[in-house]
Design an enzyme around this catalytic site. Structure first.
Site, mmCIF file in Angstrom:
data_model
loop_
_atom_site.group_PDB
_atom_site.id
_atom_site.type_symbol
_atom_site.label_atom_id
_atom_site.label_comp_id
_atom_site.label_asym_id
_atom_site.label_seq_id
_atom_site.Cartn_x
_atom_site.Cartn_y
_atom_site.Cartn_z
ATOM 1 N N ALA A 121 0.885 -1.190 0.097
ATOM 2 C CA ALA A 121 0.007 0.048 0.003
ATOM 3 C C ALA A 121 0.875 1.366 0.100
ATOM 4 O O ALA A 121 0.397 2.258 -0.181
ATOM 5 C CB ALA A 121 -0.843 -0.050 1.027
ATOM 6 N N LYS A 122 2.071 1.081 0.359
ATOM 7 C CA LYS A 122 3.103 2.027 0.473
ATOM 8 C C LYS A 122 2.515 3.520 1.252
ATOM 9 O O LYS A 122 2.381 4.549 0.547
ATOM 10 C CB LYS A 122 3.387 2.726 -1.104
ATOM 11 C CG LYS A 122 4.329 1.398 -1.676
ATOM 12 C CD LYS A 122 4.728 1.853 -3.007
ATOM 13 C CE LYS A 122 5.382 0.598 -3.628
ATOM 14 N NZ LYS A 122 4.400 -0.269 -3.955
ATOM 15 N N ARG A 123 1.853 3.115 2.358
ATOM 16 C CA ARG A 123 1.279 4.369 3.091
ATOM 17 C C ARG A 123 2.320 5.008 3.914
ATOM 18 O O ARG A 123 3.565 4.660 3.736
ATOM 19 C CB ARG A 123 0.196 3.815 4.274
ATOM 20 C CG ARG A 123 -1.048 3.029 3.389
ATOM 21 C CD ARG A 123 -1.678 4.083 2.420
ATOM 22 N NE ARG A 123 -3.128 3.796 2.147
ATOM 23 C CZ ARG A 123 -3.388 3.162 1.058
ATOM 24 N NH1 ARG A 123 -2.405 2.933 0.206
ATOM 25 N NH2 ARG A 123 -4.694 2.921 0.675
#
Length: 271
Positions: free
Chosen positions: A92-94
């Protein structure tokens, strides 16, 4: 899933393969489009065909978000279908200010029950720490990625240290190898040895094998540690090995090929 459980799966399956579930409605076999949930049906058959060869599945969340509520439903059904002894990664690369990161962490760890999530480190410690507050859940921090634009920032130097090296060094103050992994692209295999020296005990999530041309042998030779320390991802080369009705069989065959190569590398490393 904790570190020892993950390593046990690697030893049991003689594999450190992660299959990327980057499921695209425009690429899945046409005969699946008439099913009630084409995304889940595709994922289900891929999982059935590959689960004995893989220790992790990594849905890229963008492919599901793009479909709105139905996409999230397909993702949840997929997660519930994945065998419980297989590590799950929310790609998700949050990463945001602390209170927002805390909500992202709750979404992926409590609501969806992923084992791990990829996190962008650019905003620093307070944006990452909320993800580290969950027992037996992992942060996979972007370090040195495999995309062409990685050099725009990741290779910038200050005080003799590249930015990605500083990310690895500094972030080790936030947590331990029992909860923190790093994304290190397979196309950066020439740098793998020096990156391993910076983080000798951590697991690396390594994208770029297969369609992106990463070298599994080089990654394994320079990236392994005493507990393997690698989860090597392949997506397109496995899940889209065929666009016909035999797609699941072909996916299983491709996954088995990678697993057999990994078994050789584990044997060479005496693991």
């Amino acid at each position: 899933m904790n570190r020892s459980q993950l390593f046990e799966q690697i030893k049991k399956k003689k594999s450190y393969l992660c299959v990327g579930l980057d499921t695209d409605l425009q690429k899945i076999p046409k005969h699946l489009l008439s099913s009630a949930d084409p995304i889940f049906e595709f994922n289900k058959q891929i999982i059935d065909a590959t689960h004995e060869y893989t220790v992790a599945y990594k849905p890229n969340i963008a492919f599901y978000e793009a479909l709105g509520p139905k996409g999230w439903e397909s993702l949840q059904r997929t997660l519930e279908y994945i065998p419980k002894d297989i590590f799950t990664i929310a790609d998700a690369k949050r990463g945001d200010i602390g209170n927002t990161s805390s909500l992202y962490a709750r979404a992926f760890f409590e609501q969806m029950n992923f084992d791990s999530i990829t996190v962008a480190p650019y905003m620093g410690e307070d944006s990452v720490k909320p993800f580290l507050e969950f027992k037996n859940k992992w942060v996979i921090l972007l370090a040195h990625t495999s995309n062409p634009g990685a050099s725009d920032f990741q290779l910038l130097e200050s005080n003799g240290r590249k930015l990605y090296e500083e990310v690895i060094r500094k972030s080790q103050e936030w947590s331990t190898p029992d909860q923190l992994m790093y994304v290190v692209g397979a196309t950066q295999a020439d740098k793998m040895q020096s990156i391993r020296a910076l983080a000798p005990d951590h697991f690396f999530l390594v994208p770029g094998i297969g369609a992106q041309g990463g070298d599994l042998e080089m990654v394994s030779k320079y990236g392994m540690n005493k507990q393997c320390g690698l989860l090597v991802n392949s997506a397109r080369a496995i899940i889209y090995a065929s666009s016909e009705t035999d797609f699941n069989k072909r996916a299983g065959e491709e996954a088995k090929k990678v697993q057999q190569e990994m078994e050789e590398q584990l044997l060479a490393a005496s693991l």
